[in-house]
Design a protein around this motif. Structure first.
Motif, PDB file in Angstrom:
ATOM      1  N   SER A  72      -6.235   7.597  11.802  1.00 36.93           N
ATOM      2  CA  SER A  72      -5.126   8.318  12.429  1.00 36.93           C
ATOM      3  C   SER A  72      -4.351   9.116  11.389  1.00 36.93           C
ATOM      4  CB  SER A  72      -4.195   7.326  13.135  1.00 36.93           C
ATOM      5  OG  SER A  72      -3.020   7.968  13.590  1.00 36.93           O
ATOM      6  N   ALA A  73      -4.105   8.521  10.229  1.00 33.48           N
ATOM      7  CA  ALA A  73      -3.388   9.224   9.160  1.00 33.48           C
ATOM      8  C   ALA A  73      -4.179  10.442   8.691  1.00 33.48           C
ATOM      9  CB  ALA A  73      -3.133   8.269   7.991  1.00 33.48           C
ATOM     10  N   ILE A  74      -5.493  10.284   8.583  1.00 36.76           N
ATOM     11  CA  ILE A  74      -6.333  11.411   8.173  1.00 36.76           C
ATOM     12  C   ILE A  74      -6.253  12.533   9.207  1.00 36.76           C
ATOM     13  CG2 ILE A  74      -8.722  12.159   7.770  1.00 36.76           C
ATOM     14  CD1 ILE A  74      -9.258   9.277   6.735  1.00 36.76           C
ATOM     15  N   GLU A  75      -6.353  12.192  10.456  1.00 36.65           N
ATOM     16  CA  GLU A  75      -6.335  13.201  11.525  1.00 36.65           C
ATOM     17  C   GLU A  75      -4.984  13.892  11.610  1.00 36.65           C
ATOM     18  OE1 GLU A  75      -9.682  11.273  14.539  1.00 36.65           O
ATOM     19  OE2 GLU A  75      -7.578  10.713  14.788  1.00 36.65           O
ATOM     20  N   ARG A  76      -3.931  13.159  11.247  1.00 39.11           N
ATOM     21  CA  ARG A  76      -2.587  13.755  11.275  1.00 39.11           C
ATOM     22  C   ARG A  76      -2.237  14.423   9.946  1.00 39.11           C
ATOM     23  NH1 ARG A  76       1.020   9.911  11.307  1.00 39.11           N
ATOM     24  NH2 ARG A  76      -0.364   8.106  11.181  1.00 39.11           N
ATOM     25  N   GLN A  77      -3.206  14.408   9.024  1.00 40.49           N
ATOM     26  CA  GLN A  77      -3.046  15.004   7.697  1.00 40.49           C
ATOM     27  C   GLN A  77      -1.859  14.395   6.944  1.00 40.49           C
ATOM     28  OE1 GLN A  77      -3.018  19.289   8.311  1.00 40.49           O
ATOM     29  NE2 GLN A  77      -5.253  19.338   8.291  1.00 40.49           N
ATOM     30  N   VAL A  78      -1.722  13.087   7.116  1.00 37.27           N
ATOM     31  CA  VAL A  78      -0.690  12.334   6.397  1.00 37.27           C
ATOM     32  C   VAL A  78      -1.176  12.083   4.971  1.00 37.27           C
ATOM     33  CG1 VAL A  78       0.375  10.042   6.239  1.00 37.27           C
ATOM     34  CG2 VAL A  78       0.335  11.256   8.422  1.00 37.27           C
ATOM     35  N   LYS A  79      -0.273  12.171   4.019  1.00 37.79           N
ATOM     36  CA  LYS A  79      -0.624  11.943   2.623  1.00 37.79           C
ATOM     37  C   LYS A  79      -0.864  10.450   2.382  1.00 37.79           C
ATOM     38  CE  LYS A  79       0.606  14.203  -1.712  1.00 37.79           C
ATOM     39  NZ  LYS A  79       1.646  15.004  -2.386  1.00 37.79           N
ATOM     40  N   ILE A  80      -1.981  10.144   1.715  1.00 39.93           N
ATOM     41  CA  ILE A  80      -2.412   8.766   1.495  1.00 39.93           C
ATOM     42  C   ILE A  80      -2.429   8.458  -0.004  1.00 39.93           C
ATOM     43  CG2 ILE A  80      -4.319   7.121   1.788  1.00 39.93           C
ATOM     44  CD1 ILE A  80      -5.227   8.801   4.208  1.00 39.93           C
ATOM     45  N   ALA A  81      -2.025   7.229  -0.368  1.00 40.79           N
ATOM     46  CA  ALA A  81      -2.122   6.769  -1.750  1.00 40.79           C
ATOM     47  C   ALA A  81      -2.846   5.430  -1.793  1.00 40.79           C
ATOM     48  CB  ALA A  81      -0.744   6.623  -2.382  1.00 40.79           C
ATOM     49  N   ILE A  82      -3.715   5.272  -2.782  1.00 43.97           N
ATOM     50  CA  ILE A  82      -4.370   3.994  -3.045  1.00 43.97           C
ATOM     51  C   ILE A  82      -3.583   3.298  -4.144  1.00 43.97           C
ATOM     52  CG2 ILE A  82      -6.554   2.847  -3.569  1.00 43.97           C
ATOM     53  CD1 ILE A  82      -6.622   4.798  -1.151  1.00 43.97           C
ATOM     54  N   PHE A  83      -3.072   2.103  -3.842  1.00 44.62           N
ATOM     55  CA  PHE A  83      -2.275   1.339  -4.804  1.00 44.62           C
ATOM     56  C   PHE A  83      -3.148   0.213  -5.341  1.00 44.62           C
ATOM     57  CE2 PHE A  83       0.751  -1.483  -6.640  1.00 44.62           C
ATOM     58  CZ  PHE A  83       1.892  -0.735  -6.916  1.00 44.62           C
ATOM     59  N   GLY A  84      -3.493   0.289  -6.636  1.00 43.66           N
ATOM     60  CA  GLY A  84      -4.443  -0.651  -7.203  1.00 43.66           C
ATOM     61  C   GLY A  84      -3.832  -1.660  -8.144  1.00 43.66           C
ATOM     62  N   ASP A  85      -4.683  -2.188  -9.009  1.00 46.99           N
ATOM     63  CA  ASP A  85      -4.260  -3.162 -10.016  1.00 46.99           C
ATOM     64  C   ASP A  85      -4.845  -2.724 -11.348  1.00 46.99           C
ATOM     65  OD1 ASP A  85      -3.147  -5.428 -11.142  1.00 46.99           O
ATOM     66  OD2 ASP A  85      -4.869  -6.697 -10.673  1.00 46.99           O
ATOM     67  N   TYR A  86      -4.316  -3.274 -12.436  1.00 44.08           N
ATOM     68  CA  TYR A  86      -4.658  -2.787 -13.766  1.00 44.08           C
ATOM     69  C   TYR A  86      -5.877  -3.470 -14.371  1.00 44.08           C
ATOM     70  CZ  TYR A  86      -1.209  -6.552 -14.120  1.00 44.08           C
ATOM     71  OH  TYR A  86      -0.498  -7.691 -13.916  1.00 44.08           O
ATOM     72  N   ASP A  87      -6.468  -4.470 -13.698  1.00 42.69           N
ATOM     73  CA  ASP A  87      -7.673  -5.082 -14.257  1.00 42.69           C
ATOM     74  C   ASP A  87      -8.916  -4.377 -13.725  1.00 42.69           C
ATOM     75  OD1 ASP A  87      -8.013  -6.027 -11.673  1.00 42.69           O
ATOM     76  OD2 ASP A  87      -7.887  -8.145 -12.204  1.00 42.69           O
ATOM     77  N   ALA A  88     -10.091  -4.780 -14.227  1.00 43.27           N
ATOM     78  CA  ALA A  88     -11.327  -4.085 -13.871  1.00 43.27           C
ATOM     79  C   ALA A  88     -11.621  -4.175 -12.378  1.00 43.27           C
ATOM     80  CB  ALA A  88     -12.497  -4.650 -14.674  1.00 43.27           C
TER      81      ALA A  88
END
Length: 583
Positions: A72-88
């Motif tokens: 739904s976010a993609i279709e609405r062209q909403v800005k997306i962020a991937i929040f990760g972690d600092y290990d491998a």
């Protein structure tokens, strides 16, 4: 330093029966039974892992809701962020989703928190920064399940969140958004031990499955997620989750994929590590690649690590690989200096033998490497170890433990002294006010005195079977090696052989032992890394030894080589124990 005992696993009456039923050797049958593989169906799945055996991602709780929210976010062209972690694990999980969305033509941001300044997982400052960048959907990887307060804050700013994580579910867990985690009690996904990158991969599979049904690929190419499996394998191996079940399928396919990786950062790192055009193993990924991707998160800025995994520019990939290699060297120096400080300046004044636990603290130690330092101290003294650094009245650090002492459970008991803590049985982190360190050490020791048995403090090498040297041929060793990939949950096979004659002994390199040994008419070469101390008076003697067999390939020739783990004189009391292991 206590000598290790050699604990021989009990033989099973079923090994010969299993050998007859399946056509595998009796040795191989015993190895599989030792690893909990006990029937023909399980053996076939274990020895021939296939991608068709991956579980439907939609069986993960909230996968349908999570993929629907993302689409739904993609279709609405909403800005997306991937929040990760600092290990491998967190870095590869972030790379999997960033590269997947990029291949779909969907631009996304990524955010990796600073280990020292921000700590682990979601935080208010990062959420505010992403909100300021007009991000309205955060997808977490390898974190988020314990971030109830931060998720509430993000939602109050009008942001949606999808959590993907593999850590244990907290007692106060309340799903405020889609939370995709195989450890959820209400999940019908039958495999619980995915790494964070594994969960992220299943999310990508779920998204692709859903948008395929919507007809997205009628006029566009579909991402081939097999090309992502080397990233998934790298993070899975680095996080030391069991290499069984779904992880075994993923890692086996990932080792094949990494031979010619699509990702320039991996190819560049292979070059830096001297692994170009070589057959890769899980050990190569664990001990050569993973530490270099982990290093930036431990000692500095991790931007280079994630950039190397998402860039499509080989020059950038190679430069960042060099930078990561340099950081790893620096990390080794920092942790080495702390270990030396402990060994030289603290331990001599302690009654080590009289303690069940070890706790060290000092101002100025680098927080990012304390878990590795604790591991090295534990490896030498075989006692639960916590290492803390002190700054501005606050002590924080990491601990490692042995079988027989649940570190996370112990920290839970002592939570009245802690500002925060987390982890699991063998590894945990904690933060406390520095004036509580002495009381914390005392109460931790009291818990250990009640919990740890004397035998728990004796390190052991687990031995799979007894063998004669004539049982080790190129064919039989290659057959044993079909149990690869080895790692957590599927350790390398270890064997015992007794009354072996040493016909040649020498020291090679700085501290390694090279032997030629004989039993009857059979002669094998032996290499013992960091075992040069055993060289004294060994030539011409009879010995018992425990080892892992392997094939040494050089200049087109092959020969059996035994990688020595431990050795003892054959004419003295043996350290081999045949009693049944404790549960």
């Amino acid at each position: 330093m206590t000598e290790k005992i050699w604990r021989l696993l009990p033989s099973s009456e079923n090994s010969q029966k299993l050998s007859c039923e399946t056509g595998i050797s009796a040795v191989k049958a015993r190895l599989l039974i030792n690893r909990g593989i006990i029937n023909a169906k399980e053996i076939d799945s274990f020895l021939s892992p296939k991608l068709s055996g991956l579980i439907d991602p939609m069986l993960l709780k909230d996968m349908e809701e999570g993929t629907a929210l993302i689409i739904s976010a993609i279709e609405r062209q909403v800005k997306i962020a991937i929040f990760g972690d600092y290990d491998a694990d967190g870095l590869t999980a972030t790379a999997v989703l960033v590269n997947f969305f990029t291949e779909l033509g969907i631009p996304v941001l990524y955010y990796i928190p600073d280990r020292i300044e921000e700590g682990y997982s979601l935080n208010a400052k990062a959420i505010e920064m992403l909100h300021g960048e007009n991000v309205r959907l955060i997808i977490t990887v390898d974190c988020g399940v314990s971030n109830k307060k931060e998720i509430e804050y993000a939602k109050s700013l009008g942001m949606d969140v999808v959590v993907t994580d593999h850590h244990q579910i907290p007692d106060d867990f309340e799903p405020l958004c889609p939370v995709i985690n195989p450890n959820r009690a209400d999940s019908t996904f039958s495999f619980r031990s995915l790494a964070g990158v594994g969960v992220a991969f299943f999310l990508a599979v779920g998204i692709r499955q859903s948008i395929r049904k919507k007809g997205w690929f009628r006029q566009a190419s579909e991402p081939d997620l097999r090309h992502y499996l080397d990233l998934v394998a790298l993070g899975t191996i680095a996080d030391m989750v069991p290499l069984t079940g779904q992880n075994r399928i993923i890692v086996t396919a990932g080792i094949e994929a990494i031979r010619s990786s699509r990702w320039l950062g991996i190819e560049a790192m292979k070059k830096i590590c001297g692994l170009e055009n070589q057959q890769m193993s899980a050990a190569d990924m664990a001990f050569k690649l993973a530490p270099r991707f982990n290093a930036p998160g431990r000692i500095g800025d991790n931007k280079a690590a994630i950039l190397s995994l998402v860039t499509d520019n080989y020059s950038i990939a190679l430069n960042t690989a060099r930078e990561l290699n340099s950081m790893n060297s620096e990390r080794q120096k920092i942790e080495g200096a702390i270990v030396e400080d402990i060994e030289t300046n603290i331990i001599p004044s302690m009654d080590i033998d009289g303690k069940r636990t070890l706790l060290f603290s000092k101002q100025g130690w680098h927080k990012g490497v304390l878990g590795i330092v604790a591991s090295k101290i534990l490896e030498k003294y075989h006692k639960p170890t916590i290492v803390l650094t002190v700054k501005n009245g606050i002590a924080s650090g990491s601990g490692r433990s042995i079988d027989g002492f649940n570190l996370h459970e112990s920290l839970t008991t002592l939570k009245h002294l802690l500002k925060k803590f987390g982890g699991h049985y063998h590894a945990a982190g904690c933060t406390l006010e520095s004036h509580n360190i002495e009381t914390f050490a005392q109460e931790l020791e009291e818990l250990a005195v009640k919990t740890i048995k004397d035998e728990d403090l004796v390190p052991a090498i687990i031995v799979d079977d007894r063998l004669m040297l004539n049982q080790l041929t190129i064919d039989s060793v290659n057959d044993i090696r079909t149990l690869e990939p080895f790692g957590s949950g599927n350790p390398e096979p270890v064997f015992y052989s007794g009354n072996i004659e040493v016909i040649d002994s020498r020291v090679v390199g700085e501290n390694h032992l090279k032997l030629r040994v004989r039993q009857g008419d059979i002669i094998h070469e032996v290499i013992g890394f960091n075992l040069a101390v055993a060289h004294v008076n060994i030539q011409g003697s009879l010995v018992n030894m425990v080892y892992t067999p392997e094939i040494n390939r050089w200049n087109g020739s092959e020969r059996v080589q035994l990688r020595l783990l431990d050795i003892e004189p054959a004419n003295k009391s043996t350290r081999l124990r045949t009693d049944i292991l404790k549960n």
